[in-house]
Design a protein around this motif. Structure first.
Motif: not given
Length: 208
Positions: A162-175, A187-195
């Motif tokens: 129901r809820h997901i954290t988006l980590d921008l550094s992790h997204a970069a590693v995953a391409g 609308d499941r986006l509940a938290h962001v790690h702004m890196t």
């Protein structure tokens, strides 16, 4: 017209490494952050909820979120049992008034934990009334090969969380393109790690 949601911005205690949680609270207060994310890891203060409560009161800063101890180096913090660690993270969040607990998907070798993880997250959310925001991870790469280190998947959008954290550094590693990923989370986006990250095979967590 673009409307920016009124989301509180917190400083993670991990951002002040190798200094501990006390430094993070002091820095967050001096820089005007809205609160703090407590990363529970090898720093003894981060594991002591009494001390975290005292820091929050001293600096007048709320604990916005608790990051469960789920790194390789925190496999024995609080308990060797990952279910116990996640449950204790929710107990800490409830006591501290945090609305979110961040957790990584299980490592693939944590077979029993991984097998029931999606259902566990759902049950604990209902029990505690706190969002358990599962963080996007990435495939591990070694010698030109990808290793599936997480189960049921490193990409939480594939599951029914129901809820997901988006980590921008992790997204970069995953391409992955972070904007495209955020749209798929919806609308499941509940938290962001702004890196930030350069797209290398290493999780860099650079300054945005």
């Amino acid at each position: 017209m673009l409307r920016v949601p009124e989301a509180p911005v917190g400083l993670s205690t991990a951002a002040t490494y190798p200094q501990g949680a006390a430094t993070a609270f002091e820095m967050a207060a001096s820089l005007g952050y809205d609160g703090v994310e407590v990363m529970v890891w090898t720093d003894p203060v981060s594991q002591d909820i009494d001390q975290i409560e005292q820091l929050a009161e001293r600096y007048g800063l709320p604990v916005l979120s608790v990051h469960a101890p789920c790194l390789l180096i925190t496999q024995r913090v609080w308990s060797p049992d990952p279910t116990v660690r996640l449950t204790k993270s929710l107990e800490a969040a409830r006591r501290l008034g945090a609305s979110t607990v961040v957790v990584h998907p299980p490592f693939r070798w944590q077979r029993e934990y991984a097998r029931g993880f999606v259902e566990l997250v759902d049950r604990l959310e209902d029990e505690f009334g706190i969002a358990v925001a599962v963080e996007n991870m990435y495939p591990w790469r070694a010698a030109g090969r990808e290793v599936a280190a997480y189960a049921p998947d490193w990409d939480p959008t594939d599951e029914s969380y129901r809820h997901i954290t988006l980590d921008l550094s992790h997204a970069a590693v995953a391409g992955q393109d972070s904007l495209v990923l955020s749209e798929s989370i919806g609308d499941r986006l509940a938290h962001v790690h702004m890196t930030d990250g350069t797209g290398s095979a290493r999780d860099e967590h650079l300054i945005p």
